[in-house]
Write an enzyme that holds these catalytic residues in place. Structure first.
Site, PDB file in Angstrom:
ATOM      1  N   ARG A 170      40.024  51.891  37.519  1.00 41.85           N
ATOM      2  CA  ARG A 170      40.703  50.897  38.366  1.00 41.85           C
ATOM      3  C   ARG A 170      41.290  51.535  39.609  1.00 41.85           C
ATOM      4  NH1 ARG A 170      43.071  46.166  36.224  1.00 41.85           N
ATOM      5  NH2 ARG A 170      45.008  46.571  37.324  1.00 41.85           N
ATOM      6  N   ARG A 174      40.052  58.180  47.479  1.00 40.61           N
ATOM      7  CA  ARG A 174      39.377  58.101  48.780  1.00 40.61           C
ATOM      8  C   ARG A 174      39.716  59.285  49.678  1.00 40.61           C
ATOM      9  NH1 ARG A 174      43.426  53.732  49.809  1.00 40.61           N
ATOM     10  NH2 ARG A 174      42.281  52.080  48.769  1.00 40.61           N
ATOM     11  N   ARG A 247      49.941  46.184  24.524  1.00 41.29           N
ATOM     12  CA  ARG A 247      51.004  47.082  24.947  1.00 41.29           C
ATOM     13  C   ARG A 247      52.091  46.200  25.527  1.00 41.29           C
ATOM     14  NH1 ARG A 247      52.838  51.576  23.348  1.00 41.29           N
ATOM     15  NH2 ARG A 247      53.622  52.876  25.018  1.00 41.29           N
ATOM     16  N   ARG A 278      57.856  53.357  36.084  1.00 44.49           N
ATOM     17  CA  ARG A 278      58.064  53.136  37.521  1.00 44.49           C
ATOM     18  C   ARG A 278      59.387  52.439  37.794  1.00 44.49           C
ATOM     19  NH1 ARG A 278      52.923  49.000  38.576  1.00 44.49           N
ATOM     20  NH2 ARG A 278      53.369  47.598  36.856  1.00 44.49           N
ATOM     21  N   GLU A 308      60.711  50.131  34.561  1.00 41.57           N
ATOM     22  CA  GLU A 308      59.717  49.580  33.631  1.00 41.57           C
ATOM     23  C   GLU A 308      59.428  50.594  32.527  1.00 41.57           C
ATOM     24  OE1 GLU A 308      56.618  47.536  35.843  1.00 41.57           O
ATOM     25  OE2 GLU A 308      55.188  48.144  34.311  1.00 41.57           O
ATOM     26  N   TYR A 356      41.650  42.483  30.603  1.00 40.04           N
ATOM     27  CA  TYR A 356      42.589  43.116  31.535  1.00 40.04           C
ATOM     28  C   TYR A 356      42.399  42.476  32.921  1.00 40.04           C
ATOM     29  CZ  TYR A 356      45.051  47.462  32.916  1.00 40.04           C
ATOM     30  OH  TYR A 356      45.953  48.398  33.344  1.00 40.04           O
ATOM     31  N   ASP A 358      43.213  40.998  36.523  1.00 42.66           N
ATOM     32  CA  ASP A 358      44.183  40.853  37.601  1.00 42.66           C
ATOM     33  C   ASP A 358      44.298  39.363  37.911  1.00 42.66           C
ATOM     34  OD1 ASP A 358      45.079  43.395  38.059  1.00 42.66           O
ATOM     35  OD2 ASP A 358      43.418  43.923  39.365  1.00 42.66           O
TER      36      ASP A 358
HETATM   37  P1  FAD Z   1      50.138  34.627  31.472  1.00 42.69           P
HETATM   38  O1  FAD Z   1      50.791  34.778  32.794  1.00 42.69           O
HETATM   39  O2  FAD Z   1      50.532  35.548  30.389  1.00 42.69           O
HETATM   40  O3  FAD Z   1      50.343  33.125  31.003  1.00 42.69           O
HETATM   41  C1  FAD Z   1      50.160  32.700  29.679  1.00 42.69           C
HETATM   42  C2  FAD Z   1      51.281  31.723  29.365  1.00 42.69           C
HETATM   43  O4  FAD Z   1      51.043  31.103  28.100  1.00 42.69           O
HETATM   44  C3  FAD Z   1      52.637  32.405  29.253  1.00 42.69           C
HETATM   45  O5  FAD Z   1      53.554  31.797  30.137  1.00 42.69           O
HETATM   46  C4  FAD Z   1      53.030  32.199  27.795  1.00 42.69           C
HETATM   47  O6  FAD Z   1      54.427  32.048  27.625  1.00 42.69           O
HETATM   48  C5  FAD Z   1      52.281  30.931  27.460  1.00 42.69           C
HETATM   49  N1  FAD Z   1      52.015  30.773  26.022  1.00 42.69           N
HETATM   50  C6  FAD Z   1      51.484  31.665  25.173  1.00 42.69           C
HETATM   51  N2  FAD Z   1      51.422  31.172  23.927  1.00 42.69           N
HETATM   52  C7  FAD Z   1      51.930  29.917  23.982  1.00 42.69           C
HETATM   53  C8  FAD Z   1      52.139  28.895  23.019  1.00 42.69           C
HETATM   54  N3  FAD Z   1      51.833  29.069  21.724  1.00 42.69           N
HETATM   55  N4  FAD Z   1      52.678  27.731  23.437  1.00 42.69           N
HETATM   56  C9  FAD Z   1      53.022  27.534  24.728  1.00 42.69           C
HETATM   57  N5  FAD Z   1      52.842  28.466  25.679  1.00 42.69           N
HETATM   58  C10 FAD Z   1      52.308  29.652  25.316  1.00 42.69           C
HETATM   59  N6  FAD Z   1      47.652  41.217  38.623  1.00 42.69           N
HETATM   60  C11 FAD Z   1      47.405  41.407  39.946  1.00 42.69           C
HETATM   61  O7  FAD Z   1      46.466  40.801  40.479  1.00 42.69           O
HETATM   62  N7  FAD Z   1      48.210  42.210  40.710  1.00 42.69           N
HETATM   63  C12 FAD Z   1      49.261  42.889  40.203  1.00 42.69           C
HETATM   64  O8  FAD Z   1      49.962  43.601  40.914  1.00 42.69           O
HETATM   65  C13 FAD Z   1      49.540  42.744  38.810  1.00 42.69           C
HETATM   66  N8  FAD Z   1      50.571  43.388  38.249  1.00 42.69           N
HETATM   67  C14 FAD Z   1      50.819  43.233  36.918  1.00 42.69           C
HETATM   68  C15 FAD Z   1      51.918  43.907  36.369  1.00 42.69           C
HETATM   69  C16 FAD Z   1      52.206  43.752  35.022  1.00 42.69           C
HETATM   70  C17 FAD Z   1      53.377  44.500  34.439  1.00 42.69           C
HETATM   71  C18 FAD Z   1      51.399  42.930  34.200  1.00 42.69           C
HETATM   72  C19 FAD Z   1      51.698  42.775  32.744  1.00 42.69           C
HETATM   73  C20 FAD Z   1      50.327  42.251  34.738  1.00 42.69           C
HETATM   74  C21 FAD Z   1      50.010  42.386  36.105  1.00 42.69           C
HETATM   75  N9  FAD Z   1      48.970  41.690  36.696  1.00 42.69           N
HETATM   76  C22 FAD Z   1      48.699  41.874  38.035  1.00 42.69           C
HETATM   77  C23 FAD Z   1      48.131  40.738  35.919  1.00 42.69           C
HETATM   78  C24 FAD Z   1      48.660  39.307  35.969  1.00 42.69           C
HETATM   79  O9  FAD Z   1      49.949  39.249  35.409  1.00 42.69           O
HETATM   80  C25 FAD Z   1      47.697  38.402  35.190  1.00 42.69           C
HETATM   81  O10 FAD Z   1      46.411  38.456  35.736  1.00 42.69           O
HETATM   82  C26 FAD Z   1      48.114  36.919  35.158  1.00 42.69           C
HETATM   83  O11 FAD Z   1      49.469  36.768  34.892  1.00 42.69           O
HETATM   84  C27 FAD Z   1      47.274  36.200  34.124  1.00 42.69           C
HETATM   85  O12 FAD Z   1      47.695  34.885  33.976  1.00 42.69           O
HETATM   86  P2  FAD Z   1      47.491  34.125  32.593  1.00 42.69           P
HETATM   87  O13 FAD Z   1      47.776  32.710  32.853  1.00 42.69           O
HETATM   88  O14 FAD Z   1      46.165  34.501  32.019  1.00 42.69           O
HETATM   89  O15 FAD Z   1      48.552  34.775  31.595  1.00 42.69           O
HETATM   90  N1  UDP Z   2      47.696  55.496  36.523  1.00 41.94           N
HETATM   91  C1  UDP Z   2      48.086  56.817  36.548  1.00 41.94           C
HETATM   92  N2  UDP Z   2      49.045  57.203  37.425  1.00 41.94           N
HETATM   93  C2  UDP Z   2      49.625  56.350  38.287  1.00 41.94           C
HETATM   94  C3  UDP Z   2      49.220  54.996  38.265  1.00 41.94           C
HETATM   95  C4  UDP Z   2      48.253  54.599  37.364  1.00 41.94           C
HETATM   96  O1  UDP Z   2      47.582  57.620  35.778  1.00 41.94           O
HETATM   97  O2  UDP Z   2      50.498  56.756  39.063  1.00 41.94           O
HETATM   98  C5  UDP Z   2      46.666  55.100  35.535  1.00 41.94           C
HETATM   99  C6  UDP Z   2      47.275  54.486  34.276  1.00 41.94           C
HETATM  100  O3  UDP Z   2      46.477  54.897  33.176  1.00 41.94           O
HETATM  101  C7  UDP Z   2      47.101  53.011  34.483  1.00 41.94           C
HETATM  102  C8  UDP Z   2      45.776  52.970  35.242  1.00 41.94           C
HETATM  103  O4  UDP Z   2      45.808  54.126  36.072  1.00 41.94           O
HETATM  104  O5  UDP Z   2      47.035  52.322  33.270  1.00 41.94           O
HETATM  105  C9  UDP Z   2      45.577  51.732  36.089  1.00 41.94           C
HETATM  106  O6  UDP Z   2      46.640  51.663  37.022  1.00 41.94           O
HETATM  107  P1  UDP Z   2      47.093  50.300  37.666  1.00 41.94           P
HETATM  108  O7  UDP Z   2      48.118  50.589  38.676  1.00 41.94           O
HETATM  109  O8  UDP Z   2      45.870  49.548  38.037  1.00 41.94           O
HETATM  110  O9  UDP Z   2      47.800  49.645  36.397  1.00 41.94           O
HETATM  111  P2  UDP Z   2      48.269  48.143  36.114  1.00 41.94           P
HETATM  112  O10 UDP Z   2      47.977  47.290  37.310  1.00 41.94           O
HETATM  113  O11 UDP Z   2      47.475  47.776  34.926  1.00 41.94           O
HETATM  114  O12 UDP Z   2      49.733  48.284  35.813  1.00 41.94           O
END
Ligand code: FAD
Ligand code: UDP
Length: 373
Positions: A170, A174, A247, A278, A308, A356, A358
């Site tokens: 991911r 560069r 996780r 972070r 976090e 996984y 985004d």
């Molecule tokens: P969710 O947002 O998890 O929505 C699912 C919903 O279903 C939740 O609100 C939950 O409460 C609800 N639900 C579950 N079970 C039930 C039930 N039984 N009854 C009623 N409701 C229920 N993506 C990016 O593009 N850029 C980023 O920078 C980025 N950063 C991230 C950082 C973190 C820490 C994490 C964890 C993810 C990140 N993502 C990022 C990914 C992004 O969060 C997801 O792609 C997106 O939220 C997916 O949406 P979703 O609707 O599939 O899931």
């Molecule tokens: N990663 C790393 N060092 C960093 C940032 C990311 O080794 O400083 C690795 C880590 O294993 C992470 C993966 O690269 O799970 C993908 O990073 P990304 O920032 O895409 O993670 P996410 O968006 O899932 O939090």
């Protein structure tokens, strides 16, 4: 009464609800949390938009997705350029010429490539089979040791040798002086916050928050012809084949009496000893209205930061990241097969598909699903 019962008001649920409503279908959205927007939820604290479930930067190369989200929000010009802190040494991310210069004092791409090539050759790795091998193969041993190993092992709670290689693919590598974390042509943060964007998607659609579908199934399942489920697929089936692995994360948010704590939205702590991965300083996401030195609209003398901490997941915790290794993917396939037996239910989103995703991928897959219905 309804054509679709949509479980989950995250991006997947909200996008599906919007699309099907526009096709003339009646939708009811159920959300177990007390708010909409799922993990992209953001809220105002001290006048700063705070990403409650981790930093979210929207980026995409999918024109359809970009067009779709722009119907509900204006995006600012934020570009994610996090910094890595390894025992007090600072490096730019993703791995680029600025990182290589700071690590080895090299100035040209040729010099940097030569070092990485030599480290790859010294490792004797030809077909990387796990994350450690993949990381050394891509970026060399120095980068692996200082910027990947500690962070990754904290994040996933396992040695890099036991993790699948794809996770590290991911991250871009560069040979230009470019600290933009993402390669996509479109990037930004919705002005006014993600919650407002999702609110607009759900405008005119019936939403009930604070309702866990699994606890109120009897009451709701008879109300609609079809169900879109965006919660965990294994939970839906009462873990009948066993638990999928996730996780989880713990967020520690603090208001500080200072204008600018770390000078950047994200600093990754890449050593093994620091317990968090972070620190996010939320005001830096609100780039684009540069009225002061941190790019935030007003000087308030305050800032909000979030540490976090990765934690192992157990039942009842938020399942933030699917662990898409071989064992879990085989188990997921069983659940997927089971889900195909019931024509009424469709699984979507990060948890429903155990992917996984985004944000843009979660949206793209639901747009495609809705198009075909
Ligand atoms: P969710 O947002 O998890 O929505 C699912 C919903 O279903 C939740 O609100 C939950 O409460 C609800 N639900 C579950 N079970 C039930 C039930 N039984 N009854 C009623 N409701 C229920 N993506 C990016 O593009 N850029 C980023 O920078 C980025 N950063 C991230 C950082 C973190 C820490 C994490 C964890 C993810 C990140 N993502 C990022 C990914 C992004 O969060 C997801 O792609 C997106 O939220 C997916 O949406 P979703 O609707 O599939 O899931
Ligand atoms: N990663 C790393 N060092 C960093 C940032 C990311 O080794 O400083 C690795 C880590 O294993 C992470 C993966 O690269 O799970 C993908 O990073 P990304 O920032 O895409 O993670 P996410 O968006 O899932 O939090």
């Amino acid at each position: 009464m309804y054509d679709y019962l949509i479980v989950g008001a995250g991006l997947a649920g909200a996008v599906f609800a919007r699309c099907m409503t526009e096709k003339g279908k009646r939708c009811l959205v159920l959300e177990k949390r007390d708010h909409i927007a799922g993990n992209v939820y953001s809220e105002q604290i001290e006048g700063i938009e705070v990403h409650r479930y981790g930093p979210h930067v929207f980026h995409t190369d999918n024109e359809k997705v970009w067009e779709f989200v722009n119907r509900f929000a204006v995006f600012n010009h934020f570009v994610y350029s996090p910094v890595a802190n390894y025992k007090g040494e600072l490096y730019n991310l993703p791995f680029n010429m600025n990182t290589f210069h700071a690590l080895w004092g090299v100035n040209t791409p040729e010099e940097a490539e030569k070092i990485i090539r030599r480290q790859r050759e010294d490792s004797g790795i030809h077909n990387p089979e796990n994350l450690e091998e993949q990381a050394i193969f891509l970026a060399g041993r120095d980068i692996y040791e200082k910027l990947i190993k500690g962070y990754t092992e904290k994040q996933w709670g396992k040695p890099c040798k036991k993790l699948p290689a794809f996770i590290i693919r991911r991250l871009p590598l560069r040979f230009t002086y470019d600290n933009n974390y993402f390669d996509h042509p479109h990037q930004g943060i919705p002005v006014g916050g993600y919650t407002r964007m999702v609110e607009k998607m759900l405008e005119g659609i019936e939403v009930k928050t604070g309702v866990d579908y699994r606890k109120s199934r009897k009451e709701y399942e008879k109300l609609a012809e079809k169900i879109l489920y965006t919660g965990p697929i294994d939970e839906y089936f009462d873990y009948c084949f066993g638990k999928l692995e996730y996780r989880s994360l713990r967020f520690e948010t603090e208001i500080l009496e200072t204008e600018n704590y770390q000078g950047v939205a994200g600093i990754n702590y890449t050593d093994a000893e620091t317990p968090y991965t972070r620190i996010i300083e939320h005001k830096h996401f609100e780039f684009g209205t540069r009225k002061n030195d941190v790019g935030h609209a007003e000087r308030t003398g305050k800032t909000v930061i979030t540490r976090e901490y990765p934690v192992s997941w157990k039942r009842g915790d938020e399942p933030y990241y699917p662990v898409n290794d071989k064992r879990n993917m085989e188990l997921y396939e069983k659940y997927k097969k089971e889900s195909l037996k019931d024509q009424r239910i469709i699984f979507a989103g990060r948890l429903g598909k155990y992917q996984y995703y985004d944000m843009d991928k979660a949206i793209a897959s639901v747009l495609e699903l809705a198009e075909g219905m």
